[in-house]
Design a protein around this motif. Structure first.
Motif, PDB file in Angstrom:
ATOM      1  N   ASP A 259       0.811  -1.220   0.000  1.00  0.00           N
ATOM      2  CA  ASP A 259       0.000   0.000   0.000  1.00  0.00           C
ATOM      3  C   ASP A 259       0.846   1.272   0.000  1.00  0.00           C
ATOM      4  OD1 ASP A 259      -2.473   1.175  -0.197  1.00  0.00           O
ATOM      5  OD2 ASP A 259      -2.716   1.419   1.968  1.00  0.00           O
ATOM      6  N   ILE A 260       2.017   1.213  -0.623  1.00  0.00           N
ATOM      7  CA  ILE A 260       2.907   2.370  -0.711  1.00  0.00           C
ATOM      8  C   ILE A 260       2.704   3.030  -2.070  1.00  0.00           C
ATOM      9  CG2 ILE A 260       5.308   3.168  -0.677  1.00  0.00           C
ATOM     10  CD1 ILE A 260       4.353   2.107   2.003  1.00  0.00           C
ATOM     11  N   PRO A 261       2.560   4.358  -2.135  1.00  0.00           N
ATOM     12  CA  PRO A 261       2.381   5.031  -3.435  1.00  0.00           C
ATOM     13  C   PRO A 261       3.520   4.713  -4.397  1.00  0.00           C
ATOM     14  CG  PRO A 261       2.089   6.571  -1.614  1.00  0.00           C
ATOM     15  CD  PRO A 261       2.591   5.303  -1.011  1.00  0.00           C
ATOM     16  N   ALA A 262       3.190   4.560  -5.652  1.00  0.00           N
ATOM     17  CA  ALA A 262       4.211   4.292  -6.666  1.00  0.00           C
ATOM     18  C   ALA A 262       5.268   5.390  -6.679  1.00  0.00           C
ATOM     19  CB  ALA A 262       3.558   4.158  -8.037  1.00  0.00           C
ATOM     20  N   ALA A 263       4.840   6.630  -6.451  1.00  0.00           N
ATOM     21  CA  ALA A 263       5.795   7.746  -6.422  1.00  0.00           C
ATOM     22  C   ALA A 263       6.821   7.566  -5.316  1.00  0.00           C
ATOM     23  CB  ALA A 263       5.051   9.070  -6.237  1.00  0.00           C
ATOM     24  N   ALA A 264       6.391   7.063  -4.158  1.00  0.00           N
ATOM     25  CA  ALA A 264       7.311   6.864  -3.033  1.00  0.00           C
ATOM     26  C   ALA A 264       8.315   5.757  -3.338  1.00  0.00           C
ATOM     27  CB  ALA A 264       6.528   6.547  -1.763  1.00  0.00           C
ATOM     28  N   LEU A 265       7.847   4.693  -3.974  1.00  0.00           N
ATOM     29  CA  LEU A 265       8.764   3.614  -4.368  1.00  0.00           C
ATOM     30  C   LEU A 265       9.807   4.123  -5.364  1.00  0.00           C
ATOM     31  CD1 LEU A 265       6.133   0.761  -4.847  1.00  0.00           C
ATOM     32  CD2 LEU A 265       7.842   0.893  -3.022  1.00  0.00           C
ATOM     33  N   GLU A 266       9.350   4.930  -6.323  1.00  0.00           N
ATOM     34  CA  GLU A 266      10.249   5.465  -7.352  1.00  0.00           C
ATOM     35  C   GLU A 266      11.292   6.408  -6.749  1.00  0.00           C
ATOM     36  OE1 GLU A 266      11.574   6.429 -11.391  1.00  0.00           O
ATOM     37  OE2 GLU A 266      10.714   4.707 -10.351  1.00  0.00           O
ATOM     38  N   VAL A 267      10.857   7.322  -5.905  1.00  0.00           N
ATOM     39  CA  VAL A 267      11.788   8.293  -5.312  1.00  0.00           C
ATOM     40  C   VAL A 267      12.760   7.604  -4.372  1.00  0.00           C
ATOM     41  CG1 VAL A 267      11.948  10.310  -3.790  1.00  0.00           C
ATOM     42  CG2 VAL A 267      10.204  10.229  -5.574  1.00  0.00           C
ATOM     43  N   CYS A 268      12.286   6.631  -3.601  1.00  0.00           N
ATOM     44  CA  CYS A 268      13.166   5.901  -2.696  1.00  0.00           C
ATOM     45  C   CYS A 268      14.303   5.228  -3.471  1.00  0.00           C
ATOM     46  CB  CYS A 268      12.362   4.857  -1.927  1.00  0.00           C
ATOM     47  SG  CYS A 268      13.346   3.846  -0.796  1.00  0.00           S
ATOM     48  N   LEU A 269      13.966   4.591  -4.586  1.00  0.00           N
ATOM     49  CA  LEU A 269      14.969   3.841  -5.348  1.00  0.00           C
ATOM     50  C   LEU A 269      15.858   4.726  -6.203  1.00  0.00           C
ATOM     51  CD1 LEU A 269      15.991   0.988  -6.107  1.00  0.00           C
ATOM     52  CD2 LEU A 269      14.291   0.977  -7.962  1.00  0.00           C
ATOM     53  N   ARG A 270      15.356   5.870  -6.670  1.00  0.00           N
ATOM     54  CA  ARG A 270      16.072   6.619  -7.711  1.00  0.00           C
ATOM     55  C   ARG A 270      16.572   8.005  -7.299  1.00  0.00           C
ATOM     56  NH1 ARG A 270      17.506   2.460 -10.574  1.00  0.00           N
ATOM     57  NH2 ARG A 270      15.755   1.229 -11.370  1.00  0.00           N
ATOM     58  N   HIS A 271      16.489   8.394  -6.030  1.00  0.00           N
ATOM     59  CA  HIS A 271      16.828   9.780  -5.693  1.00  0.00           C
ATOM     60  C   HIS A 271      18.330  10.077  -5.731  1.00  0.00           C
ATOM     61  CE1 HIS A 271      17.021   7.804  -1.699  1.00  0.00           C
ATOM     62  NE2 HIS A 271      17.864   8.752  -1.361  1.00  0.00           N
ATOM     63  N   HIS A 272      19.161   9.049  -5.944  1.00  0.00           N
ATOM     64  CA  HIS A 272      20.599   9.290  -6.109  1.00  0.00           C
ATOM     65  C   HIS A 272      21.075   9.065  -7.541  1.00  0.00           C
ATOM     66  CE1 HIS A 272      21.820  10.262  -2.048  1.00  0.00           C
ATOM     67  NE2 HIS A 272      21.092   9.263  -1.581  1.00  0.00           N
ATOM     68  N   GLU A 273      20.158   8.924  -8.462  1.00  0.00           N
ATOM     69  CA  GLU A 273      20.539   8.834  -9.872  1.00  0.00           C
ATOM     70  C   GLU A 273      20.856  10.233 -10.402  1.00  0.00           C
ATOM     71  OE1 GLU A 273      20.947   6.015 -11.297  1.00  0.00           O
ATOM     72  OE2 GLU A 273      19.556   4.551 -10.405  1.00  0.00           O
ATOM     73  N   LYS A 274      21.660  10.294 -11.469  1.00  0.00           N
ATOM     74  CA  LYS A 274      22.038  11.574 -12.073  1.00  0.00           C
ATOM     75  C   LYS A 274      21.719  11.562 -13.555  1.00  0.00           C
ATOM     76  CE  LYS A 274      25.867  12.188  -8.812  1.00  0.00           C
ATOM     77  NZ  LYS A 274      27.344  12.376  -8.670  1.00  0.00           N
ATOM     78  N   ASP A 276      23.448  12.317 -16.067  1.00  0.00           N
ATOM     79  CA  ASP A 276      24.498  11.808 -16.970  1.00  0.00           C
ATOM     80  C   ASP A 276      24.793  10.326 -16.761  1.00  0.00           C
ATOM     81  OD1 ASP A 276      25.848  11.791 -14.561  1.00  0.00           O
ATOM     82  OD2 ASP A 276      27.367  13.269 -15.146  1.00  0.00           O
ATOM     83  N   GLY A 277      24.041   9.660 -15.895  1.00  0.00           N
ATOM     84  CA  GLY A 277      24.206   8.227 -15.708  1.00  0.00           C
ATOM     85  C   GLY A 277      25.251   7.831 -14.691  1.00  0.00           C
ATOM     86  N   THR A 278      25.834   8.783 -13.961  1.00  0.00           N
ATOM     87  CA  THR A 278      26.893   8.452 -12.997  1.00  0.00           C
ATOM     88  C   THR A 278      26.355   8.233 -11.576  1.00  0.00           C
ATOM     89  OG1 THR A 278      27.345  10.801 -12.553  1.00  0.00           O
ATOM     90  CG2 THR A 278      28.613   9.744 -14.318  1.00  0.00           C
ATOM     91  N   GLY A 279      25.043   8.248 -11.416  1.00  0.00           N
ATOM     92  CA  GLY A 279      24.466   8.049 -10.092  1.00  0.00           C
ATOM     93  C   GLY A 279      24.284   6.581  -9.765  1.00  0.00           C
ATOM     94  N   TYR A 280      23.589   6.316  -8.659  1.00  0.00           N
ATOM     95  CA  TYR A 280      23.344   4.940  -8.229  1.00  0.00           C
ATOM     96  C   TYR A 280      21.914   4.819  -7.732  1.00  0.00           C
ATOM     97  CZ  TYR A 280      24.189   6.850  -3.487  1.00  0.00           C
ATOM     98  OH  TYR A 280      24.149   7.598  -2.314  1.00  0.00           O
ATOM     99  N   GLY A 283      22.468   3.591 -12.337  1.00  0.00           N
ATOM    100  CA  GLY A 283      23.208   4.273 -13.378  1.00  0.00           C
ATOM    101  C   GLY A 283      22.315   4.729 -14.527  1.00  0.00           C
ATOM    102  N   LEU A 284      21.055   5.030 -14.218  1.00  0.00           N
ATOM    103  CA  LEU A 284      20.129   5.493 -15.251  1.00  0.00           C
ATOM    104  C   LEU A 284      20.469   6.921 -15.671  1.00  0.00           C
ATOM    105  CD1 LEU A 284      16.695   4.180 -13.899  1.00  0.00           C
ATOM    106  CD2 LEU A 284      18.398   2.989 -15.297  1.00  0.00           C
ATOM    107  N   GLY A 329      25.647  17.746 -15.500  1.00  0.00           N
ATOM    108  CA  GLY A 329      25.240  16.351 -15.614  1.00  0.00           C
ATOM    109  C   GLY A 329      24.538  15.779 -14.410  1.00  0.00           C
ATOM    110  N   HIS A 330      24.452  16.545 -13.317  1.00  0.00           N
ATOM    111  CA  HIS A 330      23.866  16.000 -12.088  1.00  0.00           C
ATOM    112  C   HIS A 330      22.334  16.072 -12.130  1.00  0.00           C
ATOM    113  CE1 HIS A 330      24.702  15.272  -7.581  1.00  0.00           C
ATOM    114  NE2 HIS A 330      23.467  14.914  -7.847  1.00  0.00           N
ATOM    115  N   PHE A 331      21.795  17.256 -12.454  1.00  0.00           N
ATOM    116  CA  PHE A 331      20.354  17.477 -12.377  1.00  0.00           C
ATOM    117  C   PHE A 331      19.764  17.825 -13.733  1.00  0.00           C
ATOM    118  CE2 PHE A 331      22.310  19.109  -8.411  1.00  0.00           C
ATOM    119  CZ  PHE A 331      21.795  18.177  -7.517  1.00  0.00           C
ATOM    120  N   ASP A 332      18.451  17.686 -13.830  1.00  0.00           N
ATOM    121  CA  ASP A 332      17.704  18.224 -14.956  1.00  0.00           C
ATOM    122  C   ASP A 332      17.717  19.747 -14.802  1.00  0.00           C
ATOM    123  OD1 ASP A 332      15.457  19.363 -16.389  1.00  0.00           O
ATOM    124  OD2 ASP A 332      14.628  17.355 -16.594  1.00  0.00           O
ATOM    125  N   ARG A 333      18.387  20.445 -15.711  1.00  0.00           N
ATOM    126  CA  ARG A 333      18.617  21.880 -15.530  1.00  0.00           C
ATOM    127  C   ARG A 333      17.323  22.689 -15.559  1.00  0.00           C
ATOM    128  NH1 ARG A 333      23.842  23.400 -15.477  1.00  0.00           N
ATOM    129  NH2 ARG A 333      23.268  25.567 -15.836  1.00  0.00           N
TER     130      ARG A 333
END
Length: 442
Positions: A259-274, A276-280, A283-284, A329-333
């Motif tokens: 019962d966790i919002p899809a947005a919360a699952l996405e942000v939890c897993l992807r908030h350290h992606e960059k 340019d693909g150098t995040g974790y 590496g997206l 390359g870190h953020f969406d400008r």
């Protein structure tokens, strides 16, 4: 009027924009919303309710809203055209509206508040939210589940605070002590995500989901031992791997909770992606990153760098945004610019329009805690000419002078903008602030 009389049992096809859904009669999996209590505000929400498999919708009359009577007929006509085959039995619609949306005695809509008033309210909300996040992390350590209803309620309280006064909550939660960071960081990211999502004009259900995402995004840090989590020095490669595993650990925990919002699952897993693909951890890059992931990355880093940490002192908002703008390359400008606009803070060198009819360049932060901005005014928009530059300190409580927003130097046709900005920022001390530019404090 008793509580039961405020709740109406309606068929899905009878629901209308402006009604507040209190619950669905049916299994949670039969409706397409992660929350079961929300205000129906868009045609998309309306269509999803009417196409859902629920038996009935429980509407709370006391929390419902409706357009002015003059707008009722066009709205009804538009809905009949926009959703063919899904319309309610239109005979008696206006009578039903009158029954549902009649004003209730003592009903109080959310009203704007002053900065000082909302800071006092925000302190209580922050304290309550901090305790909830402490308990969340404790439950995660013990293998418990997330109390989704409690997280949604807290996100809603944060959202209401931002509705009343957008700066108070965000300014206050930034001023956390080093030993509070782990827990208040989640509260801060919740507030930033809600404020950002509203600035982007996302659906209110998305806004609330992203607030919950902020509260839950770092829950995976319970898997990191304190000696590493609070280490003031440089991490070893082994320690770095342990830290970089926390998004996946958090994501796995949230999946088990259900019962966790899809947005919360996405942000939890992807908030350290960059970008340019150098995040974790994945590496997206680029289009592989969702809007939610990009927003989460910006809000997470902004709060981190504007907070006191064991290994660094906090940056002011202007310092943070200036630095983040320079991390290629870190953020969406484009999103980063929108984020700055949502805060009302801007990187150094940004050209802004002031409410006194002047153009100015942001030169840095001001105020005891960096809650104000220093702007060097230099151009009169009415006369279309430069004037002797003067500095303006613009605080959240400034009533008469404020920043309207950023503007483009190409719009004003400055001959050589790079030289102009260098001259204004690095030039001699300007004249003292003009009296009309100082503003008055509320």
């Amino acid at each position: 009027m008793g509580p039961k009389l405020m709740l109406l049992h309606l068929k899905p096809e009878e629901v209308e924009i402006g009604m507040f859904v209190d619950a669905f009669d049916g299994r949670w999996i039969d409706h397409p919303f992660w929350r079961s209590r929300f205000l129906v505000e868009t045609e998309d929400q309306l269509a999803r309710i009417r196409l859902s498999g629920v038996r009935a919708v429980i509407v709370d009359r006391s929390r419902s809203r409706i357009a002015h009577q003059a707008d009722a007929a066009p709205l009804a006509a538009d809905r009949r055209k926009a959703a063919p085959g899904m319309g309610p039995p239109w005979r008696g619609v206006e009578r039903r509206r009158a029954r549902i949306f009649a004003p209730l005695a003592g009903e109080r809509p959310t009203r704007p508040a002053s900065y000082a008033q909302e800071r006092r309210r925000a302190e209580r909300i922050i304290a309550k939210s901090k305790q909830a996040v402490i308990e969340l992390f404790g439950a995660a350590r013990m293998g418990g589940a997330v109390d989704t209803r409690r997280m949604a309620s807290l996100a809603e309280a944060v959202g209401k605070s931002i509705t009343r006064q957008s700066r108070a909550m965000i300014d206050l939660v930034r001023l956390k002590q080093k030993d509070e960071y782990t827990y208040l960081h989640s509260v801060a990211v919740c507030a930033l995500m809600i404020n950002f999502a509203r600035h982007l004009k996302l659906d209110e259900a998305e806004v609330q989901a992203l607030g919950v995402a902020g509260l839950l995004h770092d829950v995976g840090k319970v898997a990191i031992v304190d000696a590493v989590l609070f280490k003031p020095g440089k991490l070893t490669s082994c320690e770095r791997r342990a830290v970089e595993a926390h998004p996946q650990a958090g994501h796995a925990f949230l999946l088990q909770s259900g019962d966790i919002p899809a947005a919360a699952l996405e942000v939890c897993l992807r908030h350290h992606e960059k970008m340019d693909g150098t995040g974790y951890p994945g590496g997206l890059s680029g289009d592989g990153l969702s809007l939610y992931a990009r927003m989460g990355a910006i809000c997470d880093v902004y709060d981190a760098v504007t907070s006191d940490r064991p290994y660094k002192d906090a940056w002011t908002p202007c310092e943070a945004l200036t630095a983040m703008q320079g991390w290629e390359g870190h953020f969406d400008r484009q999103l980063l610019e929108q984020f700055a606009d949502s805060l009302g803070f801007f990187p150094v060198g940004t050209l802004v329009t002031l409410s006194n009819g002047m153009l100015g360049i942001v030169t840095g932060s001001a105020g005891k805690d960096g809650e104000a901005m220093m702007v060097r005014a230099f151009f009169d928009c009415g006369l279309l000419t430069e004037v002797p530059p003067f500095d303006c300190e613009i605080a959240p409580t400034t009533r008469d002078l404020r920043i309207i927003g950023r503007t483009s130097h190409t719009l004003w046709r400055f001959a050589d903008w790079s030289r102009t900005i260098d001259r204004l920022i690095a030039g001699p001390s300007p004249t003292p602030a003009h009296p009309a530019a100082r503003g008055s404090e509320a």
